[in-house]
Design a protein around this motif. Structure first.
Motif, PDB file in Angstrom:
ATOM      1  N   SER A  43     -13.221 -32.334  24.310  1.00  0.00           N
ATOM      2  CA  SER A  43     -12.499 -31.567  23.289  1.00  0.00           C
ATOM      3  C   SER A  43     -11.597 -32.524  22.518  1.00  0.00           C
ATOM      4  O   SER A  43     -11.263 -33.609  23.002  1.00  0.00           O
ATOM      5  N   HIS A  44     -11.207 -32.090  21.319  1.00  0.00           N
ATOM      6  CA  HIS A  44     -10.355 -32.922  20.473  1.00  0.00           C
ATOM      7  C   HIS A  44      -9.257 -32.056  19.860  1.00  0.00           C
ATOM      8  O   HIS A  44      -9.390 -30.829  19.805  1.00  0.00           O
ATOM      9  N   GLY A  45      -8.189 -32.687  19.403  1.00  0.00           N
ATOM     10  CA  GLY A  45      -7.092 -31.947  18.767  1.00  0.00           C
ATOM     11  C   GLY A  45      -6.470 -32.804  17.684  1.00  0.00           C
ATOM     12  O   GLY A  45      -7.115 -33.726  17.173  1.00  0.00           O
ATOM     13  N   LEU A  92      -6.267 -28.848  21.821  1.00  0.00           N
ATOM     14  CA  LEU A  92      -7.607 -29.406  22.040  1.00  0.00           C
ATOM     15  C   LEU A  92      -8.653 -28.309  22.191  1.00  0.00           C
ATOM     16  O   LEU A  92      -8.425 -27.301  22.836  1.00  0.00           O
ATOM     17  N   HIS A  93      -9.802 -28.581  21.587  1.00  0.00           N
ATOM     18  CA  HIS A  93     -10.883 -27.588  21.569  1.00  0.00           C
ATOM     19  C   HIS A  93     -12.218 -28.282  21.353  1.00  0.00           C
ATOM     20  O   HIS A  93     -12.267 -29.359  20.748  1.00  0.00           O
ATOM     21  N   GLN A  94     -13.289 -27.664  21.843  1.00  0.00           N
ATOM     22  CA  GLN A  94     -14.630 -28.095  21.446  1.00  0.00           C
ATOM     23  C   GLN A  94     -14.976 -27.270  20.210  1.00  0.00           C
ATOM     24  O   GLN A  94     -14.775 -26.049  20.192  1.00  0.00           O
ATOM     25  N   GLU A  95     -15.496 -27.926  19.185  1.00  0.00           N
ATOM     26  CA  GLU A  95     -15.714 -27.276  17.903  1.00  0.00           C
ATOM     27  C   GLU A  95     -16.616 -26.049  18.066  1.00  0.00           C
ATOM     28  O   GLU A  95     -17.700 -26.138  18.650  1.00  0.00           O
ATOM     29  N   MET A  96     -16.126 -24.915  17.564  1.00  0.00           N
ATOM     30  CA  MET A  96     -16.911 -23.674  17.492  1.00  0.00           C
ATOM     31  C   MET A  96     -17.418 -23.176  18.848  1.00  0.00           C
ATOM     32  O   MET A  96     -18.451 -22.495  18.907  1.00  0.00           O
ATOM     33  N   PRO A 101      -8.280 -24.524   8.615  1.00  0.00           N
ATOM     34  CA  PRO A 101      -8.411 -24.731   7.172  1.00  0.00           C
ATOM     35  C   PRO A 101      -8.941 -26.134   6.860  1.00  0.00           C
ATOM     36  O   PRO A 101      -8.469 -27.112   7.421  1.00  0.00           O
ATOM     37  N   ARG A 102      -9.943 -26.234   5.995  1.00  0.00           N
ATOM     38  CA  ARG A 102     -10.553 -27.522   5.639  1.00  0.00           C
ATOM     39  C   ARG A 102     -10.942 -27.503   4.181  1.00  0.00           C
ATOM     40  O   ARG A 102     -11.109 -26.452   3.589  1.00  0.00           O
ATOM     41  N   SER A 103     -11.196 -28.691   3.634  1.00  0.00           N
ATOM     42  CA  SER A 103     -11.771 -28.729   2.299  1.00  0.00           C
ATOM     43  C   SER A 103     -12.942 -29.701   2.286  1.00  0.00           C
ATOM     44  O   SER A 103     -12.965 -30.660   3.053  1.00  0.00           O
TER      45      SER A 103
HETATM   46 FE   FE2 Z   1     -11.810 -29.418  15.559  1.00  0.00          FE
END
Ligand code: FE2
Length: 355
Positions: free
Chosen positions: A334-336, A117-121, A95-97
């Motif tokens: 990756s980031h979290g 942690l994940h690589q975006e998309m 969820p983002r705005s």
């Molecule tokens: Fe992310």
């Protein structure tokens, strides 16, 4: 007004790696902390190739101590110089705005939740039109530093691939991955992502058109939600520039085994737990992500646990300071997000490299 003569890097900043973090830090020298935004942008533009090399070696770059960087507009200006092409977040899982321009909140997920942690998309599937559909860079800007915690952990996914058991890597590469999502029409818990948010529209026909472009099949559910059936997505990937191979998928997060409604999604108090227990059966039907192998077969939970443990043991982190601007190579690292005590305002941007 941009100065005629650019100051050399050694006059503006010191460079180092932080203890315990993989980011390469470019920190303003005390007498250069007041450098104007235009001068900083000119310096970044002049040093793009050097910055790219550092990013590819370290996986992430942290700009720190530049007082002219204070908000979304400054963040966007830097990212446009670094990358030229900023991306929208449609198709995402958190969820983002929107904040301004292409800048969004890093996540609106409740403060007590940990974001793995994940690589975006990385769950997006390549197609003929879009052979590399995931952002090349993901960047963050700390507008308000956390009251406590709230770090953005980073993990070198070249190392994760090296450290995972070879038989697990082979199994994933052979059997592939596929993601299915169930998205509600409206939000009942903070972690939920509604389909209008994910598709960037509340018009079903527009959502269908977005899905067709991606090769996804949609099934509208009676409660107004939608089930999204994706195509097979990558398990590992080679970096476009460095050629290095990385672990590149989110099966360890996007799986019912680790759904937010399985935990204390409302908070840790006895009252919150009791309410969560009552809500859980309904919540489980409203919103989930489920990864399987590409043939529909189940992924072994033991494999997912091994992946989670390997990432946990490889990740690094640093404490945010107001004005920090972090650029990550979204393939290499990756980031979290760690749980935090408010306040905390971290902005995010996604970008594509020039091809
Ligand atoms: Fe992310």
């Amino acid at each position: 007004m941009i100065s005629q003569t650019l100051r050399p890097t050694s006059e503006i900043a010191t460079t180092k790696t932080l203890d315990g973090s993989l980011a390469f830090v470019i920190e303003a020298k005390p007498d250069a902390a007041d450098i104007s935004r235009d001068d900083l942008l000119a310096w970044i533009s002049e040093n793009r190739t050097w910055l790219e090399e550092k990013l590819h070696r370290h996986g992430a770059i942290l700009f720190r101590g530049f007082k002219s960087l204070s908000g979304a507009d400054d963040f966007e200006a830097v990212m446009k110089v670094v990358c030229h092409k900023l991306l929208d977040y449609a198709g995402g899982t958190t969820p983002r705005s929107a904040v301004s321009g292409k800048i969004v909140s890093s996540t609106d997920a409740p403060a007590h939740l940990t974001i793995g942690l994940h690589q975006e998309m990385s769950y997006l599937e390549p197609s003929e039109d879009l052979p590399d559909p995931t952002p090349d860079k993901v960047a963050f800007f700390c507008e308000i530093e956390p009251g406590g915690g709230g770090q953005t952990p980073l993990c070198d996914m070249r190392l994760v691939l090296e450290r995972l058991p070879q038989d697990l890597v082979t199994r994933f590469e052979d059997k592939g991955l596929i993601l299915t999502r169930q998205l509600p029409a409206t939000k009942e818990a903070g972690y939920e992502v509604t389909w209008p948010t994910m598709f960037g529209t509340s018009d079903r026909q527009e959502a269908e058109a977005f899905a067709v472009k991606r090769g996804w099949r949609l099934e509208w559910t009676e409660d107004g939600g939608v089930r999204v059936f994706q195509k097979p997505s990558p398990t590992t990937k080679r970096h476009r520039v460095t050629g290095e191979k990385v672990w590149f998928n989110q099966a360890h997060l996007l799986h019912k085994e680790y759904a937010p409604w399985k935990g204390d999604f409302l908070g840790p108090s006895a009252d919150q737990k009791a309410v969560a227990d009552r809500m859980r059966p309904a919540m489980a039907k409203r919103f989930f992500y489920q990864s399987t192998h590409a043939d529909g077969s189940k992924i072994a939970i033991a494999d997912l646990e091994t992946i989670r443990k390997t990432i946990d043991e490889t990740m690094t982190m640093f404490d945010w300071r107001a004005g920090d601007l972090l650029i990550c190579d979204n393939k290499l690292v990756s980031h979290g997000r760690q749980p935090y005590t408010p306040p905390r305002k971290i902005l995010a941007a996604l970008a594509a490299d020039d091809r």
